[in-house]
Structures are given as C-alpha cells and as structure tokens.
Design an enzyme around this catalytic site. Structure first.
Site, PDB file in Angstrom:
ATOM      1  N   GLU A   1       0.820  -1.210   0.000  1.00  0.00           N
ATOM      2  CA  GLU A   1       0.000   0.000   0.000  1.00  0.00           C
ATOM      3  C   GLU A   1       0.855   1.262   0.000  1.00  0.00           C
ATOM      4  O   GLU A   1       0.542   2.227  -0.683  1.00  0.00           O
ATOM      5  CB  GLU A   1      -0.960   0.010   1.202  1.00  0.00           C
ATOM      6  CG  GLU A   1      -2.101  -0.976   1.090  1.00  0.00           C
ATOM      7  CD  GLU A   1      -3.004  -0.706  -0.119  1.00  0.00           C
ATOM      8  OE1 GLU A   1      -3.049   0.432  -0.604  1.00  0.00           O
ATOM      9  OE2 GLU A   1      -3.656  -1.654  -0.584  1.00  0.00           O
TER      10      GLU A   1
ATOM     11  N   TYR B   1      -6.805   6.583   4.109  1.00  0.00           N
ATOM     12  CA  TYR B   1      -6.888   5.517   3.103  1.00  0.00           C
ATOM     13  C   TYR B   1      -6.064   4.297   3.516  1.00  0.00           C
ATOM     14  O   TYR B   1      -6.555   3.166   3.515  1.00  0.00           O
ATOM     15  CB  TYR B   1      -6.434   6.002   1.706  1.00  0.00           C
ATOM     16  CG  TYR B   1      -6.168   4.797   0.841  1.00  0.00           C
ATOM     17  CD1 TYR B   1      -7.237   4.045   0.346  1.00  0.00           C
ATOM     18  CD2 TYR B   1      -4.869   4.331   0.612  1.00  0.00           C
ATOM     19  CE1 TYR B   1      -7.015   2.860  -0.360  1.00  0.00           C
ATOM     20  CE2 TYR B   1      -4.645   3.161  -0.086  1.00  0.00           C
ATOM     21  CZ  TYR B   1      -5.726   2.437  -0.573  1.00  0.00           C
ATOM     22  OH  TYR B   1      -5.501   1.261  -1.245  1.00  0.00           O
TER      23      TYR B   1
ATOM     24  N   ASP C   1      -9.356   5.658  -2.048  1.00  0.00           N
ATOM     25  CA  ASP C   1      -8.248   6.346  -2.725  1.00  0.00           C
ATOM     26  C   ASP C   1      -8.851   7.123  -3.911  1.00  0.00           C
ATOM     27  O   ASP C   1     -10.074   7.196  -4.046  1.00  0.00           O
ATOM     28  CB  ASP C   1      -7.157   5.344  -3.147  1.00  0.00           C
ATOM     29  CG  ASP C   1      -7.648   4.385  -4.230  1.00  0.00           C
ATOM     30  OD1 ASP C   1      -8.848   4.430  -4.596  1.00  0.00           O
ATOM     31  OD2 ASP C   1      -6.827   3.594  -4.724  1.00  0.00           O
TER      32      ASP C   1
END
Ligand code: SF4
Length: 220
Positions: A42, A125, A143
């Site tokens: 991520e 996020y 996102d």
C-alpha cells in the site's frame, strides 16, 4: 451511515464483485493477508504504478521479510532499497512505523483503523486498506480511484474532493459485512477505478455496475 437504496446497493455489489472474480488482476499483495506485506504494497502503490511496484515489492520483502527485520535495518539501507521508487519520505515513514510497532505493539500490526492512524505515515486511506486487506475488517478504503467511481455512480453532482465526507460515508455504507466479502468489495471497486472507470475515460459500455450507476445509466 449514508442511506442508500437497498436494491441499487445489491446490484452494485453483485455486478462489481462478479466482474472482479472474472477480471481482477492476480497481484502478489492480493495473495497474502500478512499485515506487514499488505502495508508495504500500500505504501509503495501510493505514488507508483502497479507494474513498477511488483518488482520493488518482491525485492523489498526478500531483503526484509518481516516487520522485525525492517525495524532492525539501518536508515541508509532502507533508503538504498527504495532507490528508483521515488518519494523517499514513504521509506522513512515505513521504517519509523516498523520501529514503533515493534516497540509499542509487540511487533504486531494493529487491526483497527484508529490505532493504525496513530502510526507514522498512515492516513485514512492506508489505515482502511490495511485494516480490510490484512484483517478483513469492514472498513472503507477511499483512494482517488474509489472516490471517482463512487462520485460518478452515486454523487455525480459533487465536486472532486478526495476528502469528501459524503464519498467516505457512501463507501462505508457499500462495504459488505466483514470477512472475505469486505476484502473482495474493496479490491473490486479499486480495480474498477483502475481499469474501467478511469480518470481519462469512463468505459460505461463495458462496466459491470452500469445499471446501478447514476452517470452510466444516463450515458448512451
Ligand atoms: S457506468 Fe460508467 S461512470 Fe458508472 S462506474 Fe461504470 S464506468 Fe464509471
């Protein structure tokens, strides 16, 4: 929680997840629930294309397979391993995070978004993504791709704003109950934004949620 039409929500979820099972890309971080591995992916994906991240992700985890390994690394080594990915602040934050988790959480990543948000470099996020993709929690993860899909599908009149609370509330209402369904839904909506409902073009003609989308159902 945002009130959504139940029939539309069901149609949206079914179309989306069915499509993802057939067309979702087989990416390395989709084959794991290891919180540290999910986190590394991520953080890398925040500013970098998938194809590039695949290479760096594999190398990084080969060098430091666990959070403890990363916590014990020298800053220079981490920076060197990140060379070529850019936005080095991400590497420094990831390293700092590993140290905090080892020192304060016994080396185990927390699964609640509120605890994740306390860690270095973790915004709303990433907290949602780690909580859902590693722990299969029922958390929204919005996102830019997800925000675009939700805006076009449910709030076409709203201006583009990545921090729009209405978009987050709709995302929260859409995520199915926890476990594998929440994981699949969040991966699927991200994938739709990356492949079909893109920033450049909305390919409504081939979109699996068109009948549940306010923008798509009006287009010809
Ligand atoms: S129907 Fe069109 S606008 Fe709606 S989600 Fe699909 S691609 Fe995006």
């Amino acid at each position: 929680m945002t009130k959504l039409d139940q029939a539309v929500t069901t149609r949206f979820r079914r179309g989306l997840t069915g499509w993802f099972r057939r067309h979702g890309r087989d990416l390395p971080w989709r084959r794991t629930r290891d919180p540290y591995h999910v986190l590394v992916s991520e953080v890398m994906l925040q500013q970098t294309q998938v194809s590039r991240v695949e290479l760096f992700y594999a190398r990084f985890l080969e060098r430091w397979p666990t959070l403890h390994d990363l916590a014990a690394a020298r800053p220079k080594q981490v920076r060197g391993q990140w060379e070529g990915l850019g936005y080095y602040r991400r590497a420094a934050n990831l390293h700092a995070l590993a140290k905090v988790v080892v020192a304060e959480h016994g080396g185990r990543m927390p699964k609640e978004t509120s605890a994740l948000r306390e860690l270095p470099g973790i915004g709303p996020y990433t907290a949602g993504a780690v909580s859902c993709f590693a722990f299969e929690q029922r958390t929204p993860a919005v996102d830019t791709n997800v925000a675009r899909v939700i805006r076009r599908a449910f709030h076409p009149r709203r201006p583009k704003d990545p921090n729009d609370k209405t978009i987050w509330a709709t995302a929260e209402a859409l995520v199915p109950r926890g476990g594998k369904n929440a994981w699949t839904f969040n991966q699927a909506i991200m994938e739709l934004g990356a492949l079909i409902c893109t920033a450049r073009v909305a390919k409504c003609g081939e979109c699996p949620v068109r009948s549940a989308c306010k923008t798509g159902s009006r287009s010809t």
